[in-house]
Write an enzyme that holds these catalytic residues in place. Structure first.
Site, PDB file in Angstrom:
ATOM      1  N   ARG A  24      -4.158  10.449   4.477  1.00 52.66           N
ATOM      2  CA  ARG A  24      -2.680  11.128   4.689  1.00 52.66           C
ATOM      3  C   ARG A  24      -2.008  11.425   3.195  1.00 52.66           C
ATOM      4  O   ARG A  24      -1.198  12.288   2.933  1.00 52.66           O
ATOM      5  CB  ARG A  24      -1.829  10.504   5.855  1.00 52.66           C
ATOM      6  CG  ARG A  24      -0.521  11.065   5.852  1.00 52.66           C
ATOM      7  CD  ARG A  24      -0.369  12.350   6.602  1.00 52.66           C
ATOM      8  NE  ARG A  24       1.187  12.325   6.896  1.00 52.66           N
ATOM      9  CZ  ARG A  24       1.420  13.888   7.123  1.00 52.66           C
ATOM     10  NH1 ARG A  24       0.670  14.465   7.594  1.00 52.66           N
ATOM     11  NH2 ARG A  24       2.765  14.040   7.519  1.00 52.66           N
ATOM     12  N   ASP A  84       4.333   0.398  12.149  1.00 49.42           N
ATOM     13  CA  ASP A  84       3.166  -0.240  11.322  1.00 49.42           C
ATOM     14  C   ASP A  84       2.796  -1.533  12.058  1.00 49.42           C
ATOM     15  O   ASP A  84       1.790  -2.212  11.666  1.00 49.42           O
ATOM     16  CB  ASP A  84       3.138  -0.062   9.894  1.00 49.42           C
ATOM     17  CG  ASP A  84       3.028   1.175   9.334  1.00 49.42           C
ATOM     18  OD1 ASP A  84       3.531   1.719   8.334  1.00 49.42           O
ATOM     19  OD2 ASP A  84       2.754   2.284  10.234  1.00 49.42           O
ATOM     20  N   ASP A 111       5.081  19.982   7.953  1.00 54.29           N
ATOM     21  CA  ASP A 111       5.966  20.980   7.980  1.00 54.29           C
ATOM     22  C   ASP A 111       7.194  20.671   7.126  1.00 54.29           C
ATOM     23  O   ASP A 111       7.892  21.479   6.432  1.00 54.29           O
ATOM     24  CB  ASP A 111       6.307  21.572   9.154  1.00 54.29           C
ATOM     25  CG  ASP A 111       6.837  20.397  10.098  1.00 54.29           C
ATOM     26  OD1 ASP A 111       6.102  19.317  10.061  1.00 54.29           O
ATOM     27  OD2 ASP A 111       7.713  20.328  11.008  1.00 54.29           O
ATOM     28  N   ARG A 169      -0.648  15.077  12.496  1.00 55.73           N
ATOM     29  CA  ARG A 169      -0.043  14.653  11.069  1.00 55.73           C
ATOM     30  C   ARG A 169       0.603  15.761  10.384  1.00 55.73           C
ATOM     31  O   ARG A 169      -0.101  16.142   9.583  1.00 55.73           O
ATOM     32  CB  ARG A 169      -0.789  13.737  10.352  1.00 55.73           C
ATOM     33  CG  ARG A 169      -1.276  12.567  10.932  1.00 55.73           C
ATOM     34  CD  ARG A 169      -0.311  11.294  11.340  1.00 55.73           C
ATOM     35  NE  ARG A 169       0.355  10.912  10.153  1.00 55.73           N
ATOM     36  CZ  ARG A 169      -0.395   9.675   9.643  1.00 55.73           C
ATOM     37  NH1 ARG A 169      -1.538   9.212  10.032  1.00 55.73           N
ATOM     38  NH2 ARG A 169       0.388   9.047   8.617  1.00 55.73           N
ATOM     39  N   PRO A 170       1.444  16.571  11.071  1.00 59.65           N
ATOM     40  CA  PRO A 170       1.917  17.916  10.487  1.00 59.65           C
ATOM     41  C   PRO A 170       2.623  17.628   9.087  1.00 59.65           C
ATOM     42  O   PRO A 170       2.868  16.704   8.722  1.00 59.65           O
ATOM     43  CB  PRO A 170       2.979  18.375  11.510  1.00 59.65           C
ATOM     44  CG  PRO A 170       3.462  17.358  12.291  1.00 59.65           C
ATOM     45  CD  PRO A 170       2.377  16.232  12.199  1.00 59.65           C
ATOM     46  N   LYS A 184       0.847  -1.472  -0.063  1.00 60.49           N
ATOM     47  CA  LYS A 184       0.140   0.149  -0.081  1.00 60.49           C
ATOM     48  C   LYS A 184       0.693   1.223  -0.174  1.00 60.49           C
ATOM     49  O   LYS A 184       0.681   2.283  -0.795  1.00 60.49           O
ATOM     50  CB  LYS A 184      -0.906   0.007   1.253  1.00 60.49           C
ATOM     51  CG  LYS A 184      -1.498   1.387   1.531  1.00 60.49           C
ATOM     52  CD  LYS A 184      -2.358   1.364   2.730  1.00 60.49           C
ATOM     53  CE  LYS A 184      -1.548   1.544   4.016  1.00 60.49           C
ATOM     54  NZ  LYS A 184      -1.270   3.032   4.480  1.00 60.49           N
ATOM     55  N   ASN A 185       1.840   1.119   0.898  1.00 59.48           N
ATOM     56  CA  ASN A 185       2.971   2.353   0.929  1.00 59.48           C
ATOM     57  C   ASN A 185       3.886   2.591  -0.110  1.00 59.48           C
ATOM     58  O   ASN A 185       4.704   3.483  -0.100  1.00 59.48           O
ATOM     59  CB  ASN A 185       3.592   2.297   2.402  1.00 59.48           C
ATOM     60  CG  ASN A 185       2.462   2.533   3.347  1.00 59.48           C
ATOM     61  OD1 ASN A 185       1.273   2.770   3.018  1.00 59.48           O
ATOM     62  ND2 ASN A 185       2.806   2.281   4.641  1.00 59.48           N
ATOM     63  N   ARG A 227      -8.366  -0.203   4.912  1.00 59.27           N
ATOM     64  CA  ARG A 227      -7.578   1.066   4.136  1.00 59.27           C
ATOM     65  C   ARG A 227      -6.331   0.480   3.707  1.00 59.27           C
ATOM     66  O   ARG A 227      -5.790   0.906   2.727  1.00 59.27           O
ATOM     67  CB  ARG A 227      -7.263   2.056   5.431  1.00 59.27           C
ATOM     68  CG  ARG A 227      -8.514   2.871   5.781  1.00 59.27           C
ATOM     69  CD  ARG A 227      -8.211   4.063   6.622  1.00 59.27           C
ATOM     70  NE  ARG A 227      -7.226   5.097   6.109  1.00 59.27           N
ATOM     71  CZ  ARG A 227      -7.002   6.089   6.494  1.00 59.27           C
ATOM     72  NH1 ARG A 227      -7.570   6.423   7.432  1.00 59.27           N
ATOM     73  NH2 ARG A 227      -6.166   6.685   5.804  1.00 59.27           N
ATOM     74  N   CYS A 264      -5.245   8.513   9.371  1.00 60.59           N
ATOM     75  CA  CYS A 264      -5.682   7.697  10.761  1.00 60.59           C
ATOM     76  C   CYS A 264      -5.344   8.548  11.866  1.00 60.59           C
ATOM     77  O   CYS A 264      -4.630   9.414  11.681  1.00 60.59           O
ATOM     78  CB  CYS A 264      -4.585   6.728  10.840  1.00 60.59           C
ATOM     79  SG  CYS A 264      -5.192   5.047   9.936  1.00 60.59           S
TER      80      CYS A 264
HETATM   81  C1  EPZ Z   1       4.068   6.793   6.295  1.00 64.88           C
HETATM   82  O1  EPZ Z   1       3.374   7.867   6.688  1.00 64.88           O
HETATM   83  C2  EPZ Z   1       3.306   5.604   6.098  1.00 64.88           C
HETATM   84  N1  EPZ Z   1       1.989   6.002   5.204  1.00 64.88           N
HETATM   85  C3  EPZ Z   1       2.809   5.316   7.456  1.00 64.88           C
HETATM   86  O2  EPZ Z   1       2.215   4.172   7.266  1.00 64.88           O
HETATM   87  C4  EPZ Z   1       3.983   5.056   8.366  1.00 64.88           C
HETATM   88  O3  EPZ Z   1       3.423   4.593   9.534  1.00 64.88           O
HETATM   89  C5  EPZ Z   1       4.901   6.031   8.434  1.00 64.88           C
HETATM   90  O4  EPZ Z   1       5.357   6.652   7.067  1.00 64.88           O
HETATM   91  C6  EPZ Z   1       6.140   5.778   9.098  1.00 64.88           C
HETATM   92  O5  EPZ Z   1       6.927   4.745   8.613  1.00 64.88           O
HETATM   93  C7  EPZ Z   1       2.323   5.731   3.698  1.00 64.88           C
HETATM   94  O6  EPZ Z   1       3.306   5.660   3.398  1.00 64.88           O
HETATM   95  C8  EPZ Z   1       1.009   6.010   3.015  1.00 64.88           C
HETATM   96  P1  EPZ Z   1       6.152  10.140   8.160  1.00 64.88           P
HETATM   97  P2  EPZ Z   1       4.091   9.198   6.610  1.00 64.88           P
HETATM   98  O7  EPZ Z   1       6.239  11.404   7.533  1.00 64.88           O
HETATM   99  O8  EPZ Z   1       4.606   9.662   5.597  1.00 64.88           O
HETATM  100  C9  EPZ Z   1       6.146  13.353  11.594  1.00 64.88           C
HETATM  101  C10 EPZ Z   1       0.132   2.697   7.529  1.00 64.88           C
HETATM  102  O9  EPZ Z   1      -0.287   2.407   8.598  1.00 64.88           O
HETATM  103  N2  EPZ Z   1       6.106  14.260  10.454  1.00 64.88           N
HETATM  104  O10 EPZ Z   1       7.394   9.172   7.891  1.00 64.88           O
HETATM  105  O11 EPZ Z   1       2.799   9.997   6.994  1.00 64.88           O
HETATM  106  C11 EPZ Z   1       4.851  12.703  11.888  1.00 64.88           C
HETATM  107  O12 EPZ Z   1       3.685  13.281  12.348  1.00 64.88           O
HETATM  108  C12 EPZ Z   1       0.574   4.223   7.504  1.00 64.88           C
HETATM  109  O13 EPZ Z   1       0.315   2.046   6.548  1.00 64.88           O
HETATM  110  C13 EPZ Z   1       6.127  15.758  10.842  1.00 64.88           C
HETATM  111  O14 EPZ Z   1       6.454  16.470  11.972  1.00 64.88           O
HETATM  112  O15 EPZ Z   1       4.814   9.390   7.978  1.00 64.88           O
HETATM  113  C14 EPZ Z   1       5.413  11.538  12.605  1.00 64.88           C
HETATM  114  O16 EPZ Z   1       5.174  11.582  13.729  1.00 64.88           O
HETATM  115  C15 EPZ Z   1       0.276   4.721   9.077  1.00 64.88           C
HETATM  116  N3  EPZ Z   1       6.031  16.732   9.627  1.00 64.88           N
HETATM  117  C16 EPZ Z   1       6.704  11.148  11.933  1.00 64.88           C
HETATM  118  O17 EPZ Z   1       7.050  12.447  11.251  1.00 64.88           O
HETATM  119  C17 EPZ Z   1       5.962  16.403   8.236  1.00 64.88           C
HETATM  120  O18 EPZ Z   1       5.939  17.184   7.493  1.00 64.88           O
HETATM  121  C18 EPZ Z   1       6.964  10.451  10.750  1.00 64.88           C
HETATM  122  O19 EPZ Z   1       5.879  10.676   9.902  1.00 64.88           O
HETATM  123  C19 EPZ Z   1       5.662  14.892   8.135  1.00 64.88           C
HETATM  124  C20 EPZ Z   1       5.884  14.004   9.408  1.00 64.88           C
END
Ligand code: EPZ
Length: 424
Positions: free
Chosen positions: A92, A305, A124, A121-122, A22-23, A397, A116
């Site tokens: 997201r 995950d 920035d 989920r910022p 999915k990812n 999902r 989710c």
């Molecule tokens: C991806 O989400 C995956 N989703 C998530 O899988 C997975 O848990 C996550 O990566 C971590 O491996 C997809 O690929 C579609 P991140 P993503 O940006 O990209 C913070 C599932 O169940 N952050 O690596 O949203 C954020 O809040 C899903 O399949 C910022 O602060 O994750 C989090 O605490 C859930 N600012 C951390 O970083 C930003 O601009 C990791 O988020 C972006 C992220």
């Protein structure tokens, strides 16, 4: 919402084929918008998140059609940078499409993303990466407006190896003018998968999967056929299910190369565990050994995950353990529901303290997010007696026909459609 009716206690017996990741599919759909020509993604599963992502492409002027088990995406007709608010807010991953849309229209406007409920989920880091590529971004009354006639390659260092921000930047940089170097990039296998897809389309990306990714921008990309990697989280879910429930499971379509962190923590609970090419074979008694400590971390660390599925295993393990979440601010929403089933779990800050109990007892529980729902499903399958799990749409999902796959392994699980009874 639909629900599962589960009678726990059965062991696994049989084979399960893992679907495409999915990812990977979500950022590949985003990347196909930057390509702007017909792309055919083979062996395309049915996740509600990918359906939503395809609907966003269609709503913005692109097209897609399902054929021969895959999906043909043609974003050549993209006619706006305005994201449909309702669809965008549902997932997201919609934010991963920002760079691609700006590369095509010079503009993007959206509400801030949903997904989710696993903590804030910022975006920035996404905005930082786009700014580095010359995109002007403004947040106005809960909307994000992005403008840039032509993105220019640049060096950037992500403050955190965000998966989505890395993918957003790689996609945008692929068609920017000049060279981009992304430092502290996320290393998840799905990043390398998106890079492979884009390189098949004529991009010049190197280093994906390592912390430093270099992209030489090209003028345009061309369509391609592509087969994404298997879903390592789904494979890990079935591996943990077997450790928890006991039995013999053949997992096909996925090797252990991307799930070594889970193997390292669980193989002591398996009687037999081996892998050959894209098959994993596991045999377990269903009495998990103690797991003292797990700390989730960005790849190649323990996957966040699989955190809730691991908590289900630890809830009946032979001893106590601590499960610490370092990727998301709060991802223990399922813990109170595990308690309903008799688990001895206490959440303090970003850690869950779990004392293994002899057995869980069936009950009525509620899924609040995708992976929490998967973990609760495993716990209900372990619990003695009957359980009802509400909120199955959360699980849809990221798992295709989850209940069918579990049932085919000899587990007693049925899906009941939500009967909205009209009060006459
Ligand atoms: C991806 O989400 C995956 N989703 C998530 O899988 C997975 O848990 C996550 O990566 C971590 O491996 C997809 O690929 C579609 P991140 P993503 O940006 O990209 C913070 C599932 O169940 N952050 O690596 O949203 C954020 O809040 C899903 O399949 C910022 O602060 O994750 C989090 O605490 C859930 N600012 C951390 O970083 C930003 O601009 C990791 O988020 C972006 C992220």
């Amino acid at each position: 919402m639909d629900k599962y009716i589960i009678n726990g206690g059965n062991k696994t017996s049989g084979s399960v084929r893992i679907d495409r990741a999915k990812n990977s599919l979500l950022p590949i759909i985003a990347a196909s918008v930057a390509v702007g020509e017909k792309c055919f993604i083979e062996d395309f599963p049915h996740y509600s998140d990918t359906e939503t992502m395809l609907e966003i492409v269609r709503a913005m002027g692109g097209k897609y059609r399902k054929k021969n088990g895959g999906v043909e995406i043609d974003a050549s007709g993209l006619s706006t940078g305005f994201f449909p608010p309702k669809l965008f807010s549902k997932i997201r991953a919609s934010v991963f499409m920002l760079g691609a849309v700006i590369s095509r229209t010079g503009y993007a406007e959206t509400v801030l993303p949903g997904g989710c409920n696993i903590g804030a989920r910022p975006v920035d880091i996404h905005i930082y990466a786009l700014n580095r590529l010359g995109v002007e971004t403004k947040e106005e009354n809960g909307r994000l407006v992005c403008r840039c006639e032509k993105m220019k390659g640049a060096d950037m260092e992500l403050p955190f190896p965000s998966v989505g921000a890395t993918e957003n930047a790689v996609i945008a940089a692929s068609v920017a003018e000049g060279t981009t170097v992304i430092k502290n990039a996320a290393r998840e296998p799905e990043i390398a998968d998106v890079a492979r897809f884009l390189n098949n389309c004529g991009a010049k990306i190197s280093g994906a999967g390592s912390p430093i990714i270099t992209i030489e921008g090209v003028k345009r990309l061309k369509g391609t056929d592509y087969l994404p990697v298997p879903d390592r989280i789904e494979a890990g879910t079935f591996l943990l299910a077997t450790v928890l429930l006991g039995g013999e499971t053949e997992i096909t379509g996925c090797g252990i190369q991307n799930i070594s962190a889970i193997i390292n923590k669980t193989e002591h609970s398996a009687c037999k565990l081996y892998s050959f090419n894209d098959k994993i074979y596991i045999k377990a008694k269903g009495m998990p050994e103690r797991i003292r400590k797990i700390v989730t971390a960005p790849y190649p660390g323990y996957p966040t995950d699989l955190q809730s599925q691991t908590a289900a295993v630890m809830s009946v393990a032979n001893g106590s353990g601590v499960l610490t979440e370092t990727v998301f601010p709060s991802r223990f929403g399922y813990a109170s529901q595990l308690k309903t089933l008799g688990a001895d779990i206490t959440v303090k800050g970003n850690s869950a303290y779990i004392n293994g109990v002899k057995s869980l007892a069936g009950g009525e529980v509620y899924a609040e997010d995708l992976r929490g729902g998967a973990g609760l499903t495993l716990a209900c399958l372990k619990a003695e007696g009957r359980s009802v799990l509400h909120g199955v749409e959360h699980i849809d999902r990221g798992y295709d026909r989850f209940e069918e796959k579990l049932s085919a392994l000899g587990l007693d699980i049925k899906r009941v459609k939500n009967q909205i009874t009209r009060e006459l």
